[in-house]
Motif scaffolding. Structure first.
Motif, mmCIF file in Angstrom:
data_model
loop_
_atom_site.group_PDB
_atom_site.id
_atom_site.type_symbol
_atom_site.label_atom_id
_atom_site.label_comp_id
_atom_site.label_asym_id
_atom_site.label_seq_id
_atom_site.Cartn_x
_atom_site.Cartn_y
_atom_site.Cartn_z
ATOM 1 N N LEU A 1 0.974 -1.191 0.084
ATOM 2 C CA LEU A 1 0.106 0.138 -0.155
ATOM 3 C C LEU A 1 0.752 1.127 -0.202
ATOM 4 C CD1 LEU A 1 -3.264 1.711 0.142
ATOM 5 C CD2 LEU A 1 -2.717 0.923 2.132
ATOM 6 N N LEU A 2 1.826 1.646 0.574
ATOM 7 C CA LEU A 2 2.364 2.019 0.731
ATOM 8 C C LEU A 2 3.783 2.779 -0.508
ATOM 9 C CD1 LEU A 2 4.024 4.203 2.824
ATOM 10 C CD2 LEU A 2 5.965 2.474 2.958
ATOM 11 N N VAL A 3 3.771 1.473 -1.553
ATOM 12 C CA VAL A 3 3.904 1.701 -2.485
ATOM 13 C C VAL A 3 2.983 2.592 -3.385
ATOM 14 C CG1 VAL A 3 4.674 0.960 -4.899
ATOM 15 C CG2 VAL A 3 5.444 0.355 -2.352
ATOM 16 N N GLN A 4 2.315 1.666 -3.668
ATOM 17 C CA GLN A 4 0.224 2.251 -4.445
ATOM 18 C C GLN A 4 0.308 3.720 -3.937
ATOM 19 O OE1 GLN A 4 -2.709 -0.397 -3.570
ATOM 20 N NE2 GLN A 4 -1.019 -1.390 -3.663
ATOM 21 N N ILE A 5 0.427 4.329 -2.500
ATOM 22 C CA ILE A 5 0.246 5.699 -2.112
ATOM 23 C C ILE A 5 1.289 6.709 -2.798
ATOM 24 C CG2 ILE A 5 0.015 7.146 0.223
ATOM 25 C CD1 ILE A 5 -0.872 5.291 1.290
ATOM 26 N N SER B 1 -8.320 -2.080 9.705
ATOM 27 C CA SER B 1 -7.067 -2.150 9.383
ATOM 28 C C SER B 1 -7.138 -0.660 8.387
ATOM 29 C CB SER B 1 -7.011 -3.569 8.110
ATOM 30 O OG SER B 1 -7.032 -4.074 9.134
ATOM 31 N N LEU B 2 -8.262 -0.189 8.106
ATOM 32 C CA LEU B 2 -8.102 0.934 6.878
ATOM 33 C C LEU B 2 -7.358 2.157 7.996
ATOM 34 C CD1 LEU B 2 -8.247 2.403 4.072
ATOM 35 C CD2 LEU B 2 -10.557 1.778 5.091
ATOM 36 N N LEU B 3 -8.253 2.092 8.654
ATOM 37 C CA LEU B 3 -8.064 3.318 9.651
ATOM 38 C C LEU B 3 -6.511 3.689 10.006
ATOM 39 C CD1 LEU B 3 -10.882 2.670 12.280
ATOM 40 C CD2 LEU B 3 -10.332 5.263 11.364
ATOM 41 N N LYS B 4 -6.306 2.441 10.602
ATOM 42 C CA LYS B 4 -4.500 2.350 10.627
ATOM 43 C C LYS B 4 -3.529 2.197 9.112
ATOM 44 C CE LYS B 4 -5.403 -1.463 12.764
ATOM 45 N NZ LYS B 4 -4.935 -2.945 13.395
ATOM 46 N N ALA B 5 -4.386 2.049 8.631
ATOM 47 C CA ALA B 5 -3.107 2.246 7.155
ATOM 48 C C ALA B 5 -3.469 3.710 7.099
ATOM 49 C CB ALA B 5 -4.267 1.892 5.960
ATOM 50 N N THR B 6 -4.144 4.522 6.847
ATOM 51 C CA THR B 6 -4.231 5.631 6.387
ATOM 52 C C THR B 6 -2.818 6.671 7.510
ATOM 53 O OG1 THR B 6 -5.575 6.644 8.673
ATOM 54 C CG2 THR B 6 -6.548 6.468 6.973
ATOM 55 N N SER B 7 -2.463 5.945 8.033
ATOM 56 C CA SER B 7 -1.925 6.811 9.062
ATOM 57 C C SER B 7 0.004 6.821 8.329
ATOM 58 C CB SER B 7 -0.666 6.230 10.000
ATOM 59 O OG SER B 7 -0.607 4.324 9.367
ATOM 60 N N LEU B 8 -0.067 5.221 6.821
ATOM 61 C CA LEU B 8 0.969 5.995 5.648
ATOM 62 C C LEU B 8 0.917 6.947 5.006
ATOM 63 C CD1 LEU B 8 0.197 2.086 4.742
ATOM 64 C CD2 LEU B 8 1.967 3.049 6.296
ATOM 65 N N VAL B 9 0.089 7.817 4.599
ATOM 66 C CA VAL B 9 -0.458 8.553 4.014
ATOM 67 C C VAL B 9 0.608 9.812 4.208
ATOM 68 C CG1 VAL B 9 -2.455 7.864 2.920
ATOM 69 C CG2 VAL B 9 -2.035 10.168 4.706
ATOM 70 N N SER B 10 1.041 9.867 5.835
ATOM 71 C CA SER B 10 2.115 10.847 6.308
ATOM 72 C C SER B 10 3.607 10.170 5.489
ATOM 73 C CB SER B 10 2.913 10.427 7.448
ATOM 74 O OG SER B 10 2.918 8.952 7.336
ATOM 75 N N VAL B 11 3.513 9.821 4.725
ATOM 76 C CA VAL B 11 4.993 9.842 4.112
ATOM 77 C C VAL B 11 4.881 10.597 2.015
ATOM 78 C CG1 VAL B 11 5.710 7.358 4.070
ATOM 79 C CG2 VAL B 11 3.720 7.362 2.424
ATOM 80 N N ILE B 12 3.051 11.108 2.199
ATOM 81 C CA ILE B 12 3.354 11.802 1.090
ATOM 82 C C ILE B 12 2.888 13.212 1.561
ATOM 83 C CG2 ILE B 12 2.613 11.047 -0.828
ATOM 84 C CD1 ILE B 12 -0.210 11.086 -0.898
ATOM 85 N N ALA B 13 2.485 13.774 2.753
ATOM 86 C CA ALA B 13 2.202 14.829 4.198
ATOM 87 C C ALA B 13 0.278 14.722 3.697
ATOM 88 C CB ALA B 13 2.549 16.458 2.964
ATOM 89 N N GLY B 14 -0.170 13.716 3.880
ATOM 90 C CA GLY B 14 -1.367 13.587 3.591
ATOM 91 C C GLY B 14 -2.062 14.362 4.801
#
Lengths: 268, 255
Positions: A102-106, A198-211
């Motif tokens: 998911l990180l790659v997709q983001i 899972s999705l709630l927690k996965a939202t944290s990954l968008v911090s890599v694109i300054a979400g």
């Protein structure tokens, strides 16, 4: 009156004791740790920046779940359609999305401008804001998982239900809406609830694109004041609140669905 | 009412129906008997186009089922037209297939309201009358899981009748029932027959076939071996295969 004496089970007691002691030690090491500034946690727990991040996390999760649900149903129906092309397209989508991090997709969605400078008449960077990129990446990812969950739910409904619907003169679409999907829901809700957590927690990954989500907010503050652990604990608290609420909602939904059709596999 | 001419059906390599010729007159009760795997249920499912035929012609009420004929070519019908045809043919299944997430009453009004777009009030009134007719007026708000097999099957019959069909298909309607519940379902079917409903009944209930059936057709290996009035066919079958089947059936204790 006869007394019943249970068999002594020393192993069980010992095990329980070990768990209690260990848990106490962990708790103490956090609460008594001189390196953790409890004042900092208290200061930021309800800080406006954190609450804005929290709000965005919820919005991201809800939007992505909505996209995931709608697209997931479409993909699931494609997957069981008579057309080989639709089946392969659906399977291929799931294969691609589930097979990559998911990180790659983001990162790809967030950096789409490197791939296409313009989207139609618009500059990519004007359209694909970090927020939009986050919603799309999370939603499309969610859809692949929901497709499998919905498909399993539809397949769990007895074939005879379709026969009965068609024999009454229903179209396939009407039968799907009124008869098949409502029954599939019983099978769909438990894994869909897990998926949302899972999705709630996965939202944290968008911090890599300054979400701009909860974790982004916490990281921004931490990078300024260097209280990393404190701010992670602030974020942890909010994630736990969100996942706890979801778990309770999931439990209630399962109970209510279970009552409405205690039936499906009940007596004959 | 029903006319089958050389109806053929195959599943992959196996030919299940090898040319069925059959006529059922309006108001007639035809019982279809034969060993399992002989194609009885498949034929029944072809009559309302749940299965598509690979050859021959099938007419219900003078209308070709599922296809439009133009010159020498059969064009598959639009889904909407197939649905219109099916709506006029009731079907009752071996395993009831009631909708488990709906009450008995909701099961019955679903198709009249959603398919025929009847006013809700009217559909509910008729559904209540139908439930009374199958002796289940007091179970209107029960879910299928709260009903016995016999009661579920009677609701299923009421559900089919709610569409006011001109033809009723029964696919082994009592085979999934405990022996003591068979009677109540057969009784409902008998009153239907007495009211002049055209019925095709796939069954192993010889007593029902003898008393309520106007004609029995014996099927074996994808063809109709013979057909005739119940008494004749059951007492002096013309074919060896029919005789063998009947003696096997009678050798077993009831059912």
């Amino acid at each position: 009156m006869t007394r019943v004496v249970p068999l002594p089970r020393p192993g069980l007691w010992l095990g329980s004791a070990v768990v209690v002691v260990f848990a106490a030690l962990v708790a103490l090491s956090v609460f008594r740790n001189p390196n953790i500034r409890h004042g900092v946690i208290a200061q930021y727990q309800f800080a406006p920046a954190i609450l804005r991040g929290l709000e965005l996390t919820v919005v991201l999760a809800v939007l992505a779940a909505a996209i995931g649900l709608v697209l997931g149903v479409v993909l699931a129906v494609m997957r069981i359609s008579p057309s080989a092309i639709l089946r392969v397209a659906s399977a291929g989508y799931t294969w691609l999305v589930r097979g990559t991090p998911l990180l790659v997709q983001i990162l790809i969605w967030g950096n789409l401008a490197l791939l296409f400078e313009y989207l139609g008449p618009f500059r990519t960077n004007d359209v694909m804001t970090p927020f939009v990129a986050s919603v799309i990446a999370l939603g499309l990812n969610e859809a692949a998982y929901m497709a499998e969950i919905v498909r399993a739910g539809i397949l769990a409904v007895d074939r005879g239900q379709v026969d009965a619907s068609l024999a009454l003169g229903m179209t396939r679409g009407l039968a799907m809406r009124r008869i098949i999907l409502p029954q599939a829901l019983r099978v769909i809700v438990p894994p869909a609830g897990n998926q949302f957590i899972s999705l709630l927690k996965a939202t944290s990954l968008v911090s890599v694109i300054a979400g701009g989500d909860l974790l982004t907010a916490a990281e921004n503050i931490a990078s300024a004041n260097l209280h990393t652990i404190e701010l992670m604990l602030v974020a942890t608290f909010w994630y736990l609140v969100l996942t706890t609420i979801t778990s309770i909602a999931q439990h209630v939904a399962e109970r209510r669905l279970g009552r409405a059709h205690a039936s499906a596999h009940g007596g004959r | 009412m029903v006319r089958a001419q050389g109806v053929r059906k195959r599943f992959r390599r196996t030919e299940v129906l090898k040319g069925i010729d059959l006529d059922v007159a309006a108001g007639e009760v035809l019982c279809l008997i034969g060993p399992s795997g002989s194609g009885k249920s498949t034929f029944l499912r072809c009559v309302n186009h749940l299965e598509q035929i690979d050859g021959g012609r099938l007419y219900v009420g003078g209308e070709l089922v599922g296809y439009r004929e133009q010159g020498d070519v059969l064009y598959e019908m639009h889904e909407r037209d197939v649905c219109r045809q099916r709506a006029a043919i009731g079907m009752v299944f071996q395993r009831f297939n009631l909708f488990p997430h709906m009450t008995a009453l909701a099961n019955i009004v679903e198709a009249p309201i959603r398919v025929r777009r009847e006013p809700k009030r009217e559909a509910l009134d008729r559904a209540a009358a139908l439930l009374a007719r199958v002796g289940l007026a007091h179970k209107a708000n029960a879910y299928p899981s709260e009903l016995s097999g016999g009661q579920q099957q009677r609701v299923a019959i009421a559900r089919a009748l709610a569409m006011q069909p001109k033809l009723m298909l029964f696919d082994e309607p009592t085979s999934a029932l405990d022996p003591e519940l068979v009677g109540e379902v057969l009784a409902v079917m008998r009153t239907l027959a007495d009211d002049g409903m055209t019925m095709i009944v796939v069954t192993h209930e010889m007593a029902f076939a003898r008393e309520a059936g106007h004609r029995i057709a014996f099927m074996d290996d994808g063809v109709i071996v013979e057909s005739g009035p119940p008494r004749e066919l059951l007492s002096e079958p013309a074919h060896e295969r029919t005789r063998a089947f009947l003696s096997r059936l009678l050798a077993q204790p009831a059912r």
